[in-house]
Design a protein around this motif. Structure first.
Motif, short mmCIF file in Angstrom:
data_model
loop_
_atom_site.label_atom_id
_atom_site.label_comp_id
_atom_site.label_asym_id
_atom_site.label_seq_id
_atom_site.Cartn_x
_atom_site.Cartn_y
_atom_site.Cartn_z
N PHE A 1 43.87 155.87 -20.13
CA PHE A 1 45.19 156.75 -20.53
C PHE A 1 46.28 155.36 -20.45
O PHE A 1 47.25 155.75 -21.35
N ALA B 1 43.93 156.93 -25.42
CA ALA B 1 44.53 158.28 -25.75
C ALA B 1 45.55 158.12 -26.94
O ALA B 1 46.22 159.05 -27.36
N GLN B 2 45.75 156.84 -27.51
CA GLN B 2 46.57 156.82 -28.97
C GLN B 2 45.79 157.59 -29.71
O GLN B 2 46.70 158.43 -30.54
N HIS C 1 42.54 159.50 -29.13
CA HIS C 1 41.63 160.58 -28.39
C HIS C 1 42.55 161.11 -27.25
O HIS C 1 42.68 160.85 -25.99
N ARG C 2 43.69 162.14 -27.88
CA ARG C 2 44.32 162.52 -26.96
C ARG C 2 44.39 164.38 -27.19
O ARG C 2 43.58 164.89 -28.02
N PHE D 1 40.65 165.62 -26.98
CA PHE D 1 40.61 164.30 -27.20
C PHE D 1 40.40 163.60 -28.36
O PHE D 1 39.50 162.89 -28.77
N ASP E 1 42.94 163.33 -32.38
CA ASP E 1 44.15 163.70 -33.03
C ASP E 1 43.87 163.97 -34.43
O ASP E 1 44.78 164.31 -35.29
#
Length: 278
Positions: free
Chosen positions: A71, A82-83, A85-86, A90, A92
């Motif tokens: 993260f 997480a840019q 896989h958020r 997980f 976008d």
């Protein structure tokens, strides 16, 4: 002659209707039945899910260290995963060029290449971009990458830190030839020049998109801040995204029809390499 079918009885039971086949075994009912089956197969009760709901003992310290790497921004010494896989799933749901090896027959593009999103959009800017996959239960979904080039999570994660090094080793040792789809294929090694060319083009596309807009491209991770020692914590974190049901055949087996449940005797029953039921 086809074996006797119980499909009508199954549809009558499922829809609570004693109509005939023409009334019940329709495209709409088939789609609804499949959708309900898919909706029921939601495996999201992972240790990580319990952790974020407040159970601080749901994951161990190693997994927590991996979460920090995952993260944290690259400016904070993290991998900034997480840019892309958020969110709860997980992903976008967007497309990026990541420079993963281009192996196999491709998707019909010239030279056994795979132009990814560009094949659908027709836009050159989408060349070799692929959709961000969900990481839920990723421990159990090997191999990794759009073409399944990496057989384990450690290699896949390392690609995000040092992509040039990982792909260089992949090409030098022709590692794709050890993957199950290529084992025993005499033409595997002969394709080395094509695989190398396509893979280096994919890396170049990744760098082009990084240079154009790093905020919408694969992050540049500092390998000194995220060294090899970070791989084990990252692996532990990714394993914490697995619903325990999927590690237990007696649990996930409820979604796999047994041979004797076949309504018409034509069911395909999957087995593993040792001929054990999946």
């Amino acid at each position: 002659q086809l074996p006797p079918s119980q499909w009508l009885q199954r549809f009558q039971s499922a829809f609570g209707n004693q109509g005939n086949a023409e009334q019940l075994v329709t495209f709409e009912h088939i789609a609804q039945a499949i959708a309900e089956y898919q909706r029921s197969a939601t495996f999201v009760e992972s240790p990580w899910a319990r952790y974020v709901r407040g159970d601080l003992a749901a994951i161990d310290d190693t997994a927590k260290q991996g979460a920090l790497v995952f993260f944290r921004q690259t400016s904070e010494g993290g991998a900034q995963c997480a840019q892309c896989h958020r969110g709860d799933f997980f992903t976008d749901e967007r497309h990026y060029a990541l420079g993963f090896p281009q192996i196999g027959p491709g998707a019909g593009d010239p030279g056994s290449d795979d132009h990814g999103r560009a094949r659908a959009s027709g836009l050159s800017v989408d060349r070799r971009r692929f959709r961000t996959p969900s990481l839920l239960n990723v421990e159990l979904t090997a191999p990794y990458g759009h073409a399944g080039a990496y057989s384990d999570l450690d290699t896949a994660f390392s690609h995000y830190v040092v992509p040039e090094l990982i792909t260089s080793d992949f090409l030098r040792f022709r590692q794709w030839c050890a993957l199950p789809p290529f084992l025993g294929q005499s033409a595997c090694a002969a394709a080395a020049s094509v695989v190398s060319t396509n893979t280096r083009n994919a890396l170049a596309e990744m760098e082009t998109q990084r240079a154009a807009d790093l905020s919408n491209a694969m992050p540049r991770v500092d390998p000194n801040a995220v060294p090899q020692e970070a791989v084990a914590p990252m692996r532990a974190f990714l394993h914490s995204l697995t619903d325990p049901c999927l590690r237990d055949r007696s649990c996930f087996g409820r979604w796999i029809p047994a041979p004797e449940e076949a309504p018409d005797g034509l069911q395909l029953n999957g087995v593993d390499a040792q001929r054990n039921p999946l």
